[in-house]
Design a protein around this motif. Structure first.
Motif, PDB file in Angstrom:
ATOM      1  N   PRO A  37      -3.882   9.379   4.966  1.00 54.02           N
ATOM      2  CA  PRO A  37      -4.671   8.206   4.888  1.00 54.02           C
ATOM      3  C   PRO A  37      -5.495   7.837   5.798  1.00 54.02           C
ATOM      4  O   PRO A  37      -6.591   7.222   5.744  1.00 54.02           O
ATOM      5  CB  PRO A  37      -3.410   7.177   4.607  1.00 54.02           C
ATOM      6  CG  PRO A  37      -2.128   7.826   5.120  1.00 54.02           C
ATOM      7  CD  PRO A  37      -2.557   9.585   5.079  1.00 54.02           C
ATOM      8  N   ASP A  45      -6.601   1.010   3.278  1.00 56.37           N
ATOM      9  CA  ASP A  45      -5.594   1.846   2.554  1.00 56.37           C
ATOM     10  C   ASP A  45      -4.766   2.489   3.673  1.00 56.37           C
ATOM     11  O   ASP A  45      -3.869   3.412   3.761  1.00 56.37           O
ATOM     12  CB  ASP A  45      -6.304   3.363   2.111  1.00 56.37           C
ATOM     13  CG  ASP A  45      -7.241   2.923   1.286  1.00 56.37           C
ATOM     14  OD1 ASP A  45      -7.152   2.139   0.231  1.00 56.37           O
ATOM     15  OD2 ASP A  45      -8.520   3.559   1.456  1.00 56.37           O
ATOM     16  N   ASN A  98       0.764  -1.286   0.101  1.00 56.40           N
ATOM     17  CA  ASN A  98       0.018  -0.049   0.028  1.00 56.40           C
ATOM     18  C   ASN A  98       0.929   1.265   0.018  1.00 56.40           C
ATOM     19  O   ASN A  98       0.652   2.164  -0.656  1.00 56.40           O
ATOM     20  CB  ASN A  98      -0.786   0.058   1.237  1.00 56.40           C
ATOM     21  CG  ASN A  98      -2.359  -0.708   1.334  1.00 56.40           C
ATOM     22  OD1 ASN A  98      -2.584  -1.143  -0.012  1.00 56.40           O
ATOM     23  ND2 ASN A  98      -2.722  -0.800   2.388  1.00 56.40           N
ATOM     24  N   THR A  99       2.036   1.032   0.961  1.00 56.99           N
ATOM     25  CA  THR A  99       2.869   2.495   1.016  1.00 56.99           C
ATOM     26  C   THR A  99       3.622   2.626  -0.164  1.00 56.99           C
ATOM     27  O   THR A  99       3.451   4.054  -0.597  1.00 56.99           O
ATOM     28  CB  THR A  99       3.683   2.029   2.163  1.00 56.99           C
ATOM     29  OG1 THR A  99       3.007   1.455   3.263  1.00 56.99           O
ATOM     30  CG2 THR A  99       4.298   3.576   2.418  1.00 56.99           C
ATOM     31  N   ILE A 136       0.682   3.874  -3.075  1.00 58.13           N
ATOM     32  CA  ILE A 136       0.022   5.199  -2.689  1.00 58.13           C
ATOM     33  C   ILE A 136       1.368   6.377  -2.891  1.00 58.13           C
ATOM     34  O   ILE A 136       0.516   7.227  -3.679  1.00 58.13           O
ATOM     35  CB  ILE A 136      -0.538   5.178  -1.269  1.00 58.13           C
ATOM     36  CG1 ILE A 136      -1.835   4.103  -1.191  1.00 58.13           C
ATOM     37  CG2 ILE A 136      -0.898   6.840  -0.890  1.00 58.13           C
ATOM     38  CD1 ILE A 136      -2.304   4.339   0.302  1.00 58.13           C
ATOM     39  N   ASN A 146     -12.031   6.018   0.911  1.00 55.73           N
ATOM     40  CA  ASN A 146     -11.485   5.067   0.113  1.00 55.73           C
ATOM     41  C   ASN A 146     -10.184   5.522  -0.412  1.00 55.73           C
ATOM     42  O   ASN A 146      -9.737   6.653  -0.214  1.00 55.73           O
ATOM     43  CB  ASN A 146     -12.459   4.814  -1.192  1.00 55.73           C
ATOM     44  CG  ASN A 146     -12.843   5.937  -1.727  1.00 55.73           C
ATOM     45  OD1 ASN A 146     -12.183   6.948  -1.873  1.00 55.73           O
ATOM     46  ND2 ASN A 146     -14.089   5.999  -2.341  1.00 55.73           N
ATOM     47  N   ARG A 147      -9.405   4.827  -1.368  1.00 53.87           N
ATOM     48  CA  ARG A 147      -8.067   5.291  -1.947  1.00 53.87           C
ATOM     49  C   ARG A 147      -8.102   6.586  -2.814  1.00 53.87           C
ATOM     50  O   ARG A 147      -7.103   7.181  -2.706  1.00 53.87           O
ATOM     51  CB  ARG A 147      -7.819   4.034  -3.322  1.00 53.87           C
ATOM     52  CG  ARG A 147      -6.270   3.988  -3.353  1.00 53.87           C
ATOM     53  CD  ARG A 147      -5.091   3.964  -2.172  1.00 53.87           C
ATOM     54  NE  ARG A 147      -5.273   2.841  -1.554  1.00 53.87           N
ATOM     55  CZ  ARG A 147      -4.483   1.635  -1.941  1.00 53.87           C
ATOM     56  NH1 ARG A 147      -3.839   1.580  -3.131  1.00 53.87           N
ATOM     57  NH2 ARG A 147      -4.479   0.577  -1.187  1.00 53.87           N
ATOM     58  N   VAL A 204      -7.695   9.287  -0.400  1.00 55.30           N
ATOM     59  CA  VAL A 204      -6.194   9.366   0.072  1.00 55.30           C
ATOM     60  C   VAL A 204      -5.480  10.228  -1.091  1.00 55.30           C
ATOM     61  O   VAL A 204      -4.496  10.882  -0.766  1.00 55.30           O
ATOM     62  CB  VAL A 204      -5.555   7.941   0.240  1.00 55.30           C
ATOM     63  CG1 VAL A 204      -4.269   8.103   0.415  1.00 55.30           C
ATOM     64  CG2 VAL A 204      -6.407   7.287   1.328  1.00 55.30           C
ATOM     65  N   TYR A 205      -5.627   9.751  -2.409  1.00 56.74           N
ATOM     66  CA  TYR A 205      -4.903  10.261  -3.451  1.00 56.74           C
ATOM     67  C   TYR A 205      -5.251  11.750  -3.593  1.00 56.74           C
ATOM     68  O   TYR A 205      -4.341  12.784  -3.701  1.00 56.74           O
ATOM     69  CB  TYR A 205      -5.202   9.677  -4.711  1.00 56.74           C
ATOM     70  CG  TYR A 205      -4.492   8.371  -5.070  1.00 56.74           C
ATOM     71  CD1 TYR A 205      -3.403   8.061  -4.397  1.00 56.74           C
ATOM     72  CD2 TYR A 205      -5.307   7.235  -5.727  1.00 56.74           C
ATOM     73  CE1 TYR A 205      -2.932   6.702  -4.414  1.00 56.74           C
ATOM     74  CE2 TYR A 205      -4.911   6.201  -5.795  1.00 56.74           C
ATOM     75  CZ  TYR A 205      -3.617   5.962  -5.238  1.00 56.74           C
ATOM     76  OH  TYR A 205      -2.922   4.528  -5.375  1.00 56.74           O
ATOM     77  N   GLY A 220      -9.038   7.864   3.970  1.00 60.33           N
ATOM     78  CA  GLY A 220      -9.004   6.628   3.454  1.00 60.33           C
ATOM     79  C   GLY A 220      -9.835   5.569   4.105  1.00 60.33           C
ATOM     80  O   GLY A 220     -10.349   5.704   5.358  1.00 60.33           O
ATOM     81  N   THR A 280       0.903   8.888  -5.972  1.00 66.68           N
ATOM     82  CA  THR A 280       0.732  10.511  -5.495  1.00 66.68           C
ATOM     83  C   THR A 280       1.706  11.188  -6.506  1.00 66.68           C
ATOM     84  O   THR A 280       1.552  12.176  -6.680  1.00 66.68           O
ATOM     85  CB  THR A 280       0.923  10.576  -4.117  1.00 66.68           C
ATOM     86  OG1 THR A 280      -0.133   9.730  -3.416  1.00 66.68           O
ATOM     87  CG2 THR A 280       0.659  11.848  -3.763  1.00 66.68           C
TER      88      THR A 280
END
Lengths: 370, 279
Positions: free
Chosen positions: B220, B228, B62-63, B66, B144-145, B148-149, B224, B70
């Motif tokens: 996040p 996430d 994930n890290t 993401i 959700n993702r 986060v973005y 997130g 980004t």
């Protein structure tokens, strides 16, 4: 964990002399402040103080007003307030054999783990009126002082009094009751019970089912059916905010949080069917310097009128059923131990969670990430 | 000139900073890193757990994903902005710098909460889209993702724009003019001349964004969903919820090594390929 705690405990032991010196000064000061009341003729004024540690904030303020002040008025024993309660500080103190605290307000998790690790003085039944509190709200080491519960919360904008999710099965039924759900993500407690009940397991069989791998899998599978429609909360204030903002239509919320949100104008109500009750306990830390006084304070906390006063102040449910006659009807319907509400739910099985937490936590974290 | 100002043995000038860093950064960090191989007992059990349990690999995955996505979006959005700043009139440049810097002065937490207000179902963006008739029911933009973005790109965008801009203003315009007089059409001109010349800016911006993103925590956690989770959240959870300093230490080692390796790669690429000028 134990290793670092031992190290800290050792450090505390080395500072023992200075701690004693400090406590001595404190006692002298306390004595000086008591002198006027001695002269005013109170027979009990010389009693050693009891140090009470709780969670701070409005809760501890209410505890002081409803429990500690009446206790001091009756017995002359001063109560020193400390807080907020910190579990690692508690352990360090008890393990160093120097407990400054005499009565502590702890969660059920801490109570059952603490019994295993010998962190409490055993309660002396002869010094307490234990019959004031029903059996399910006490153990040999702790007496429950408040009860709270995980409930079905629902938005009154989306659903009505007649037509709202009335069981956990309804909460998992996206067709009958559309909308986004909310569940707690801070730990596996409550979520697993709720999913198991949604699978049709009756309340008294929940932990039997969850003790088996198949039961755990069935619960996770059930959770997967609504995962896309869930916003998870990590803190209680988040759960409150989600309902206040209208982000969710129903889900898990603590009764006290729903009450608070409703008081502040949120369109929220709770269903009491299948509620899961949790208890905060009063314990005496092992090594307390005033076990006698601690028993006295705990006994005072079980008095019906004191518990009623506290419930009226901050809406936490009493463990003494006799308290209800003195609680405002507007408040009492929000309380987990109100006879109508208590009968619809069950008390969380603390020994189950003590034994299964680690395993279920891992599966829960995995499920969340997948 | 400067040499005459330089006192002999100027080392003491860095003393306050060095003491501060040593006491409040190096010591606790080393303690945490040491915990990874000594807690609860000596050995590599914490690293073994990281490798064996899928949950940690997922969080690591994930890290990286993401942070990578980004960085990509920061470059896509930041590049034309930096280009406009570098080649526009001084007025346009001042206005753009101002617009980019204002959110930069606002606390990260405040900006993240602002995104919650904007993105939620009953939020401003969904309300607007629905009243404009573009959508019938609210779109899931948060928890959700995607949330986060959106949050991370907005927060990290200045870290991409400023390095890009500082490289672009130094690009000699006569190269592009020369290419144009030799008949290169604008698009070819850009890809053959301008882009390669601005590449050091892209790389240093990307490395800043990527490395900052690796350690992200608040965004996040608030924008997130449960799937996430990033490594910083996992470290916090291990310490505050489970008291597992050993595993937290092992995760911190992984984060530190990962950051170090990405930094080394970027430096190498920048140093060799783009002829990074060290002043």
């Amino acid at each position: 964990m134990t290793k670092t705690i031992d190290q800290i405990a050792e450090m505390l032991r080395r500072r023992e002399i200075s701690r004693r010196g400090f406590l001595g000064t404190g006692a002298a000061l306390a004595g000086a402040s008591l002198a006027p009341s001695l002269m005013s003729g109170s027979a009990f004024a010389a009693a050693a103080p009891v140090t009470f540690v709780s969670w701070g904030g409005a809760y501890q303020d209410a505890q002081k007003a409803c429990y500690c002040d009446p206790f001091t008025a009756k017995t002359g024993t001063p109560v020193v307030q400390d807080g907020p309660m910190n579990e690692s500080k508690y352990r360090t103190m008890v393990e160093s054999g120097e407990s400054v605290w005499d009565v502590a307000d702890v969660t059920h998790e801490f109570l059952y783990n603490g019994i295993k690790n010998n962190l409490f003085e055993k309660l002396d039944a002869s010094k307490l009126h234990l019959d004031r509190v029903p059996q399910q709200y006490r153990t040999d080491y702790g007496v429950g002082d408040i009860v709270w519960s995980y409930n079905i919360g629902y938005s009154t904008k989306v659903f009505t009094e007649e037509n709202h999710p009335k069981s956990w099965a309804d909460v998992f039924d996206l067709e009958k009751f559309p909308g986004t759900r909310t569940l707690n993500a801070d730990g596996p407690q409550a979520v697993f019970e709720v999913a198991t009940m949604a699978n049709g397991t009756p309340m008294d069989k929940v932990y039997e089912v969850l003790a088996t791998p198949e039961g755990v899998k069935a619960a996770l599978d059930k959770l997967s059916t609504i995962k896309k429609n869930v916003i998870f909360w990590d803190t209680n204030s988040q759960s409150q905010q989600l309902f206040t903002d209208g982000e969710v239509s129903c889900g898990i919320i603590l009764n006290g949080r729903a009450y608070d949100a409703a008081q502040k104008g949120a369109a929220i109500a709770v269903e009491w069917n299948q509620n899961i009750q949790s208890i905060d306990y009063l314990v005496i830390p092992r090594g307390s310097k005033n076990v006698e006084g601690a028993h006295g304070l705990i006994d005072e906390m079980m008095v019906a009128e004191n518990q009623a006063k506290l419930a009226n102040m901050i809406a936490y449910a009493p463990t003494n059923p006799a308290a209800f006659s003195a609680i405002d009807e507007k408040v009492s319907r929000w309380l987990s131990t109100h006879p109508d509400n208590a009968a619809k739910g069950f008390v969380i099985n603390a020994t189950f969670w003590r034994d299964h937490l680690e395993g279920l936590l891992e599966q829960w974290e995995n499920w969340k990430l997948s | 000139m400067l040499a005459s100002l330089r006192p002999r043995g100027a080392g003491w000038l860095v003393l306050p900073a060095a003491v501060l860093l040593l006491l409040f950064f190096a010591v606790p960090i080393s303690w945490l890193l040491a915990a990874s191989v000594s807690y609860p007992q000596l050995g590599l059990q914490n690293f073994a757990a990281l490798y064996e349990k899928t949950i940690y690999l997922r969080v690591l995955g994930n890290t990286v994903v993401i942070s990578g996505v980004t960085t990509f979006w920061c470059a896509i959005i930041g590049y034309p902005l930096a280009f406009t700043m570098a080649n526009g009139s001084p007025r346009v440049r001042r206005a753009l710098v101002f617009i980019i810097l204002i959110p930069f002065w606002t606390s990260l937490l405040v900006r993240t909460f602002a995104w919650m207000v904007l993105l939620q179902k009953q939020g401003l963006i969904n309300d607007l889209l629905m009243s404009a008739g573009l959508i019938d029911s609210p779109v899931a933009l948060i928890y959700n993702r995607l949330g986060v973005y959106i949050g991370m790109v907005q927060v990290l965008l200045p870290f991409m724009i400023f390095p890009l801009y500082s490289v672009m203003v130094r690009i000699d315009k006569s190269y592009s003019q020369a290419a144009a007089t030799l008949g290169a059409p604008p698009i070819r001109n850009f890809f053959r001349i301008y882009l390669p010349l601005s590449l050091p800016g892209v790389l240093s911006g990307a490395s800043l964004v990527f490395i900052s993103a690796l350690g992200y925590y608040i965004t996040p956690a608030l924008l997130g969903g449960p799937a996430d989770m990033m490594i910083a959240q996992m470290i916090e959870k291990q310490i505050s919820q489970f008291g597992n300093w050993g595993l937290a230490g092992a995760l911190a080692v992984v984060l530190l090594v990962g950051t170090g390796v990405s930094l080394a790669i970027v430096h190498r690429v920048l140093g060799v390929r783009a002829g990074w000028r060290r002043a």
